[in-house]
Design a protein around this motif. Sequence first.
Motif, short mmCIF file in Angstrom:
data_model
loop_
_atom_site.label_atom_id
_atom_site.label_comp_id
_atom_site.label_asym_id
_atom_site.label_seq_id
_atom_site.Cartn_x
_atom_site.Cartn_y
_atom_site.Cartn_z
N GLU A 86 0.86 -1.18 0.00
CA GLU A 86 0.00 0.00 0.00
C GLU A 86 0.89 1.23 0.00
OE1 GLU A 86 -3.08 2.06 3.08
OE2 GLU A 86 -3.31 -0.11 2.78
N THR A 127 -5.79 6.09 -2.04
CA THR A 127 -4.83 5.11 -1.55
C THR A 127 -4.45 4.26 -2.75
OG1 THR A 127 -5.94 5.08 0.59
CG2 THR A 127 -4.43 3.26 0.11
N TRP A 150 -1.98 0.97 -4.50
CA TRP A 150 -1.24 -0.27 -4.28
C TRP A 150 -0.30 -0.46 -5.44
CZ3 TRP A 150 -5.87 0.74 -2.38
CH2 TRP A 150 -6.09 0.43 -1.03
N HIS A 190 -9.53 -5.80 1.01
CA HIS A 190 -9.22 -5.86 2.44
C HIS A 190 -9.17 -4.46 3.04
CE1 HIS A 190 -7.49 -7.18 6.20
NE2 HIS A 190 -6.55 -6.26 6.06
N ALA A 191 -8.49 -3.55 2.37
CA ALA A 191 -8.37 -2.18 2.88
C ALA A 191 -9.74 -1.49 2.93
CB ALA A 191 -7.40 -1.38 2.02
N ARG A 196 -11.51 -0.06 6.39
CA ARG A 196 -11.88 1.34 6.64
C ARG A 196 -13.39 1.52 6.74
NH1 ARG A 196 -10.50 4.77 1.08
NH2 ARG A 196 -12.47 4.28 0.05
#
Length: 142
Positions: free
Chosen positions: A8, A46, A48, A93-94, A98
């Motif tokens: 990330e 964000t 990756w 997953h992220a 959140r």
Amino acid sequence: MATFTISETDWARDAANLGTVRRAVFIDEQGVPDTLEWDEYDAVSTHWLALDEDGSPIGCARLLPDGHLGRMAVLPAWRGYGVGRALLDAVLHAARMRGDRLLRLSAQTHAAGFYARAGFLADGPAYEEAGIPHVAMQKTLI
């Protein structure tokens, strides 16, 4: 077996590596105009980054604050080795961590099956974006 890592990151830290993959896939391979590829969402998303064992960028994805997944790309030589699925799993997953309840994306129609296998459902008819057929897709996160 192909070895790679997913991490990330953010645009400020990894713009060069992220940009390398996106330029190769979207601009050079698919013909997306520069003016459409780079936008104001890079700085607030964000990201990756997938790197090969030598530390070279091979794939990327981003998650916008509003729960849209986008700019997911894997270099041609690395397709079929699980890089795309690893990137998607990291984003999912992220998003769950959140607290996102719904993840949306605009899939190129040739990639819709990839997202469908991960539980995304088409949401409306196909449309054109940057001269490429797309379909809106979404996945409810639990």
